[in-house]
Design an enzyme around this catalytic site. Structure first.
Site, PDB file in Angstrom:
ATOM      1  N   HIS A   1      41.008  47.724  50.211  1.00  0.00           N
ATOM      2  CA  HIS A   1      41.303  46.354  49.428  1.00  0.00           C
ATOM      3  C   HIS A   1      42.755  46.375  49.390  1.00  0.00           C
ATOM      4  O   HIS A   1      43.279  46.861  48.429  1.00  0.00           O
ATOM      5  CB  HIS A   1      40.596  46.313  47.992  1.00  0.00           C
ATOM      6  CG  HIS A   1      40.685  45.260  47.333  1.00  0.00           C
ATOM      7  ND1 HIS A   1      39.668  44.553  46.517  1.00  0.00           N
ATOM      8  CD2 HIS A   1      41.800  44.215  47.373  1.00  0.00           C
ATOM      9  CE1 HIS A   1      40.194  43.534  46.286  1.00  0.00           C
ATOM     10  NE2 HIS A   1      41.240  43.098  46.574  1.00  0.00           N
TER      11      HIS A   1
ATOM     12  N   LEU B   1      47.823  41.599  52.560  1.00  0.00           N
ATOM     13  CA  LEU B   1      48.925  41.765  53.702  1.00  0.00           C
ATOM     14  C   LEU B   1      49.656  40.465  53.655  1.00  0.00           C
ATOM     15  O   LEU B   1      50.755  40.479  54.039  1.00  0.00           O
ATOM     16  CB  LEU B   1      48.610  42.277  54.970  1.00  0.00           C
ATOM     17  CG  LEU B   1      47.981  43.685  54.789  1.00  0.00           C
ATOM     18  CD1 LEU B   1      47.620  43.878  56.345  1.00  0.00           C
ATOM     19  CD2 LEU B   1      48.969  44.663  54.385  1.00  0.00           C
ATOM     20  N   ARG B   2      49.352  39.379  53.151  1.00  0.00           N
ATOM     21  CA  ARG B   2      49.665  37.888  52.976  1.00  0.00           C
ATOM     22  C   ARG B   2      50.055  37.239  54.188  1.00  0.00           C
ATOM     23  O   ARG B   2      50.674  36.219  54.247  1.00  0.00           O
ATOM     24  CB  ARG B   2      51.109  38.261  52.121  1.00  0.00           C
ATOM     25  CG  ARG B   2      51.000  38.799  50.640  1.00  0.00           C
ATOM     26  CD  ARG B   2      49.999  38.150  49.889  1.00  0.00           C
ATOM     27  NE  ARG B   2      50.091  38.575  48.496  1.00  0.00           N
ATOM     28  CZ  ARG B   2      48.960  38.494  47.489  1.00  0.00           C
ATOM     29  NH1 ARG B   2      47.775  37.994  47.867  1.00  0.00           N
ATOM     30  NH2 ARG B   2      49.334  38.880  46.273  1.00  0.00           N
TER      31      ARG B   2
ATOM     32  N   ASN C   1      42.460  36.118  51.488  1.00  0.00           N
ATOM     33  CA  ASN C   1      43.292  34.848  50.631  1.00  0.00           C
ATOM     34  C   ASN C   1      44.455  34.498  51.420  1.00  0.00           C
ATOM     35  O   ASN C   1      45.566  34.847  50.580  1.00  0.00           O
ATOM     36  CB  ASN C   1      43.247  35.025  49.213  1.00  0.00           C
ATOM     37  CG  ASN C   1      43.866  36.407  48.793  1.00  0.00           C
ATOM     38  OD1 ASN C   1      43.995  37.239  49.568  1.00  0.00           O
ATOM     39  ND2 ASN C   1      44.108  36.526  47.587  1.00  0.00           N
TER      40      ASN C   1
ATOM     41  N   HIS D   1      34.527  40.132  44.674  1.00  0.00           N
ATOM     42  CA  HIS D   1      35.194  39.861  43.511  1.00  0.00           C
ATOM     43  C   HIS D   1      34.439  39.014  42.354  1.00  0.00           C
ATOM     44  O   HIS D   1      33.956  38.054  42.815  1.00  0.00           O
ATOM     45  CB  HIS D   1      36.417  38.970  43.899  1.00  0.00           C
ATOM     46  CG  HIS D   1      37.364  38.507  42.912  1.00  0.00           C
ATOM     47  ND1 HIS D   1      38.597  38.945  42.619  1.00  0.00           N
ATOM     48  CD2 HIS D   1      37.226  37.714  41.539  1.00  0.00           C
ATOM     49  CE1 HIS D   1      39.147  38.480  41.261  1.00  0.00           C
ATOM     50  NE2 HIS D   1      38.261  37.765  40.777  1.00  0.00           N
TER      51      HIS D   1
ATOM     52  N   HIS E   1      37.313  46.192  43.009  1.00  0.00           N
ATOM     53  CA  HIS E   1      38.175  46.315  41.486  1.00  0.00           C
ATOM     54  C   HIS E   1      37.259  46.384  40.437  1.00  0.00           C
ATOM     55  O   HIS E   1      37.480  45.591  39.435  1.00  0.00           O
ATOM     56  CB  HIS E   1      39.215  45.422  41.513  1.00  0.00           C
ATOM     57  CG  HIS E   1      39.071  44.117  41.891  1.00  0.00           C
ATOM     58  ND1 HIS E   1      38.263  43.249  41.083  1.00  0.00           N
ATOM     59  CD2 HIS E   1      39.715  43.455  42.852  1.00  0.00           C
ATOM     60  CE1 HIS E   1      38.271  42.213  41.760  1.00  0.00           C
ATOM     61  NE2 HIS E   1      39.498  41.869  42.631  1.00  0.00           N
TER      62      HIS E   1
ATOM     63  N   ASN F   1      44.382  40.903  38.005  1.00  0.00           N
ATOM     64  CA  ASN F   1      43.155  40.486  37.859  1.00  0.00           C
ATOM     65  C   ASN F   1      42.133  41.354  38.396  1.00  0.00           C
ATOM     66  O   ASN F   1      42.164  41.288  39.649  1.00  0.00           O
ATOM     67  CB  ASN F   1      43.002  38.933  38.144  1.00  0.00           C
ATOM     68  CG  ASN F   1      41.671  38.284  37.628  1.00  0.00           C
ATOM     69  OD1 ASN F   1      41.164  38.621  36.775  1.00  0.00           O
ATOM     70  ND2 ASN F   1      41.366  37.258  38.486  1.00  0.00           N
TER      71      ASN F   1
ATOM     72  N   ASP G   1      43.941  47.557  45.807  1.00  0.00           N
ATOM     73  CA  ASP G   1      44.374  46.119  45.397  1.00  0.00           C
ATOM     74  C   ASP G   1      45.593  45.728  45.525  1.00  0.00           C
ATOM     75  O   ASP G   1      46.199  44.936  44.755  1.00  0.00           O
ATOM     76  CB  ASP G   1      43.615  45.702  43.949  1.00  0.00           C
ATOM     77  CG  ASP G   1      43.386  44.084  43.932  1.00  0.00           C
ATOM     78  OD1 ASP G   1      43.653  43.411  44.971  1.00  0.00           O
ATOM     79  OD2 ASP G   1      43.065  43.602  42.929  1.00  0.00           O
TER      80      ASP G   1
ATOM     81  N   HIS H   1      53.797  40.129  45.119  1.00  0.00           N
ATOM     82  CA  HIS H   1      54.353  38.713  44.969  1.00  0.00           C
ATOM     83  C   HIS H   1      55.761  38.716  45.072  1.00  0.00           C
ATOM     84  O   HIS H   1      56.485  39.947  45.003  1.00  0.00           O
ATOM     85  CB  HIS H   1      53.653  38.199  43.669  1.00  0.00           C
ATOM     86  CG  HIS H   1      52.188  37.836  43.526  1.00  0.00           C
ATOM     87  ND1 HIS H   1      51.711  36.993  44.248  1.00  0.00           N
ATOM     88  CD2 HIS H   1      51.347  38.506  42.954  1.00  0.00           C
ATOM     89  CE1 HIS H   1      50.330  36.909  44.032  1.00  0.00           C
ATOM     90  NE2 HIS H   1      50.353  38.117  43.172  1.00  0.00           N
TER      91      HIS H   1
HETATM   92  O1  DOR Z   1      45.640  40.706  40.853  1.00  0.00           O
HETATM   93  C1  DOR Z   1      44.990  40.030  41.724  1.00  0.00           C
HETATM   94  N1  DOR Z   1      45.660  39.709  42.755  1.00  0.00           N
HETATM   95  N2  DOR Z   1      43.779  40.053  41.876  1.00  0.00           N
HETATM   96  C2  DOR Z   1      43.112  39.372  42.690  1.00  0.00           C
HETATM   97  O2  DOR Z   1      41.856  39.173  42.707  1.00  0.00           O
HETATM   98  C3  DOR Z   1      43.825  38.699  43.756  1.00  0.00           C
HETATM   99  C4  DOR Z   1      45.207  39.237  43.932  1.00  0.00           C
HETATM  100  C5  DOR Z   1      46.115  38.504  44.867  1.00  0.00           C
HETATM  101  O3  DOR Z   1      45.862  38.142  45.952  1.00  0.00           O
HETATM  102  O4  DOR Z   1      47.219  38.331  44.312  1.00  0.00           O
END
Ligand code: DOR
Length: 424
Positions: free
Chosen positions: A58, A61-62, A92, A176, A230, A275, A302, A306
């Site tokens: 989990h 890698l953006r 995502n 999730h 998670h 989250n 996870d 950011h």
């Molecule tokens: O804290 C989180 N960040 N929980 C998630 O489910 C998504 C993830 C994210 O993509 O930043």
């Protein structure tokens, strides 16, 4: 080129055994207590422990879409530094890999720039919007499973259809779990005593466990392999434990922060915001117990980087997500294994063997002919975690400044050294 790892040790029946490993063309070609040095590079391991490369099922890698937060190159460099030789990448992204065309963009970037093996997830629904199913069949040969991570699939009917399709294609649904009807507006942050004292909005644990409960019923009906992302609540653990006892194909992961922190550790700082949120001491203790009894199969980070600006808004306004690849092993070893709470073998099963078994990934054995995906651990290396040294572009971690007693010394992936501590 041939590589000879000398002076290392492996665990056999719980005991350290000295070994030398010869590696060529990405595989372990021989293993013994003493090998001849007939050419190739000789690397001295100073009696450190060689284990199968870690697998994180989990990570975020953006790339494509959010390369200002992380790239496949930087995220997999962080993975290598954390001892991971394989990661499973969440969808995502922009574009969301919900059809072969958008998945191909991600796969091309992985092919060109990844430092370790990357197995992408396909989205469950188009755009992760929860409405129409993604193109499961076209993506099936290339993905390790299906997930809408970052959002729960709200419609029970949609989840049932997804499970039916995943079952026919033989790959797991990786969920999730978050029932949005149980999150009143603004109620998305942390729960428990700290949140009350500081008047922070809460997050009802039922938003997680009610969806786990719904999905386990769907597994009963469809027979689909199902993995819960998670897990953060004691109630989810009870449901998953009971499902396993019933013989259902259910598995789960939790993350280092849920095993090691509770709401009394919170600070009003974005590096404590993710989250699901960090919950109570009772939840944390139930997760550790579940790791011990095998209810928790995997520890996944996870890893969710950011930008600094996105994490600068404290607990109320920062985006959800913390980085985890470069801290997982040192913090787990220091806080769970060293004090004797969790045996090293249990931790290694959650980091190496179980993720490979559940997601049908190659490797995991230190034996002749096996892929040379290895992690070398220094179990006596005290140091202080300093996020400014991370390879990840993300710096937000609740473990910044922690004193830890172990480190990853080296990571070998596909027969190549992808991380070496001395090379700093
Ligand atoms: O804290 C989180 N960040 N929980 C998630 O489910 C998504 C993830 C994210 O993509 O930043």
């Amino acid at each position: 080129m041939k590589l000879l790892l000398t002076g290392g040790a492996v665990l056999r029946d719980g005991k350290r055994q000295p070994v030398e490993l010869a590696i060529s063309e990405g595989r372990i070609i021989s293993i013994s207590s003493s090998l001849s040095r007939d050419g190739g590079a000789v690397i001295e391991l100073h009696n450190h422990l060689i284990v199968p490369g870690f697998v994180d099922v989990h990570v975020h890698l953006r790339q494509p879409g959010f390369s200002y937060k992380e790239t496949i190159a930087s995220g997999t460099a962080a993975a290598a530094a954390g001892g991971y030789t394989a990661v499973c990448a969440m969808p995502n992204l922009k574009p969301v890999p919900d059809c072969l065309e958008s998945l191909q963009i991600q796969m091309d970037a992985i092919e060109k720039t990844a430092n370790v093996h990357v197995y992408p997830y396909g989205a469950i629904t188009r755009g992760e919007k929860g409405e129409t199913l993604a193109d499961f069949a076209a993506m099936a040969p290339y993905v390790c499973g299906w997930s809408d991570d970052g959002r729960g699939v709200q419609s029970e009917e949609r989840m049932r259809q997804a499970m039916e399709r995943a079952k026919t294609l033989g790959k797991p649904i990786v969920a999730h779990c978050e029932d949005e009807s149980l999150l009143t507006a603004g109620w998305r942050v942390h729960d428990g005593a700290y949140a009350q004292r500081h008047n922070l909005p809460g997050n009802d644990p039922a938003s997680e466990w009610r969806q786990v409960e719904r999905d386990i019923q769907l597994v009963r009906e469809t027979g689909c392999r199902y993995h819960v992302c998670h897990v953060s609540t004691k109630e989810s653990i009870c449901l998953i434990r009971a499902a396993k006892a019933d013989g259902l194909p259910v598995s789960c992961e939790t993350a280092p922060h849920y095993l090691l922190l509770c709401d009394s550790d919170l600070q009003d700082d974005g590096r404590f915001k993710m989250n699901p949120p960090i919950r109570t001491a009772a939840d944390r203790d139930a997760l550790v117990e579940a790791l011990m009894d095998g209810t928790v199969d995997c520890i996944a980070t996870d890893h969710a980087p950011h930008s600094a600006a996105e994490k600068a808004g404290g607990l109320r306004r920062s985006l959800n997500g913390i980085v985890g690849l470069e801290t997982a092993f040192p913090v787990l070893y220091t806080k769970l294994v060293k004090p004797g709470i969790v045996p090293l073998e249990t931790l290694l099963n959650a980091l190496c063997a179980n993720p490979r078994r559940l997601f049908h990934l190659p490797g995991g054995e230190i034996a002749e002919g096996q892929p040379a995906d290895l992690t070398v651990l220094d179990l006596e290396r005290s140091h202080v975690i300093n996020s400014s040294n991370f390879r990840s572009m993300g710096r937000s971690t609740p473990f910044d400044g922690w004193k830890v007693d172990a480190a990853v010394y080296m990571t070998v992936c596909g027969g190549k050294i992808v991380y070496q501590e001395d090379a700093e």
